[in-house]
Design a protein around this motif. Structure first.
Motif, mmCIF file in Angstrom:
data_model
loop_
_atom_site.group_PDB
_atom_site.id
_atom_site.type_symbol
_atom_site.label_atom_id
_atom_site.label_comp_id
_atom_site.label_asym_id
_atom_site.label_seq_id
_atom_site.Cartn_x
_atom_site.Cartn_y
_atom_site.Cartn_z
ATOM 1 N N TYR A 58 -10.500 -11.737 -20.088
ATOM 2 C CA TYR A 58 -10.979 -12.192 -18.783
ATOM 3 C C TYR A 58 -10.892 -11.072 -17.755
ATOM 4 C CZ TYR A 58 -5.975 -12.822 -17.789
ATOM 5 O OH TYR A 58 -4.626 -12.634 -17.624
ATOM 6 N N ASN A 82 -12.481 -18.188 -12.906
ATOM 7 C CA ASN A 82 -11.056 -18.268 -13.224
ATOM 8 C C ASN A 82 -10.239 -17.497 -12.183
ATOM 9 O OD1 ASN A 82 -12.489 -16.170 -15.204
ATOM 10 N ND2 ASN A 82 -10.517 -15.289 -14.614
ATOM 11 N N ASP A 83 -8.920 -17.730 -12.174
ATOM 12 C CA ASP A 83 -8.061 -16.987 -11.254
ATOM 13 C C ASP A 83 -7.621 -15.665 -11.894
ATOM 14 O OD1 ASP A 83 -5.887 -17.544 -12.971
ATOM 15 O OD2 ASP A 83 -5.124 -19.147 -11.684
ATOM 16 N N ASN A 85 -5.030 -14.870 -13.319
ATOM 17 C CA ASN A 85 -4.275 -15.055 -14.561
ATOM 18 C C ASN A 85 -5.128 -15.637 -15.680
ATOM 19 O OD1 ASN A 85 -1.739 -14.155 -13.495
ATOM 20 N ND2 ASN A 85 -1.694 -16.073 -12.333
ATOM 21 N N ASN A 87 -6.820 -18.530 -15.514
ATOM 22 C CA ASN A 87 -6.788 -19.998 -15.516
ATOM 23 C C ASN A 87 -7.896 -20.572 -14.640
ATOM 24 O OD1 ASN A 87 -4.351 -20.128 -17.077
ATOM 25 N ND2 ASN A 87 -3.265 -19.486 -15.232
ATOM 26 N N GLY A 88 -8.375 -21.777 -15.026
ATOM 27 C CA GLY A 88 -9.365 -22.488 -14.229
ATOM 28 C C GLY A 88 -10.770 -21.971 -14.446
ATOM 29 N N LYS A 110 -14.261 -15.301 -17.975
ATOM 30 C CA LYS A 110 -13.383 -15.402 -19.135
ATOM 31 C C LYS A 110 -14.176 -16.024 -20.276
ATOM 32 C CE LYS A 110 -9.121 -17.541 -20.773
ATOM 33 N NZ LYS A 110 -7.925 -18.338 -20.410
ATOM 34 N N GLU A 112 -13.104 -18.062 -23.928
ATOM 35 C CA GLU A 112 -12.074 -18.545 -24.858
ATOM 36 C C GLU A 112 -12.352 -18.098 -26.287
ATOM 37 O OE1 GLU A 112 -9.264 -20.048 -24.202
ATOM 38 O OE2 GLU A 112 -9.554 -20.593 -22.113
#
Length: 131
Positions: A58, A82-83, A85, A87-88, A110, A112
């Motif tokens: 990411y 995403n942030d 880190n 996330n989101g 990002k 997955e």
């Protein structure tokens, strides 16, 4: 717009070779330029590239650039927003498209499972609008 790409007729692509990490991107995100180039200083040119993300990779901050960008998600998943880190964000699946004018903030990004994008970047003197 100045024509900076040659005429190519169905050239076989080697998807195992010719990849590199673009400036400003983390390891695990690679580009393969298919045709053309951008001259950022002169604000001219156009290029078509593939961009791929390894699984779990990411970026941590939004991107902004001075050229047009069209993006088509060929395969895999892409999470946008995403942030720092990872996330989101909002997940997108294959066969989704984005068209961004110069100056548009976008990302972070990002993936997955990993993904591959087809991107077209270009400078244009005329405003381009939706068909």
């Amino acid at each position: 717009m100045e024509m900076t790409k040659p005429h190519l007729e169905f050239v076989a692509l080697d998807l195992n070779e010719g990849w590199s990490v673009p400036p400003g991107y983390p390891e695990g995100i690679e580009e393969k330029v298919l045709c053309g180039s951008l001259a950022a200083e002169a604000r001219t040119g156009s290029r078509t590239r593939l961009l791929r993300f390894a699984p779990g990779v990411y970026t941590t901050s939004p991107f902004v650039h001075d050229h047009w960008e069209e993006v088509y998600l060929l395969q895999g998943d892409l999470i946008v927003g995403n942030d720092a880190n990872g996330n989101g964000g909002t997940a997108f699946q294959p066969h989704t498209y984005a068209c961004r004018p110069p100056g548009a903030f976008h990302g972070p990004f990002k993936s997955e499972s990993g993904c591959m994008l087809l991107e077209i970047h270009y400078y244009a003197n005329d405003d381009i609008t939706s068909m």
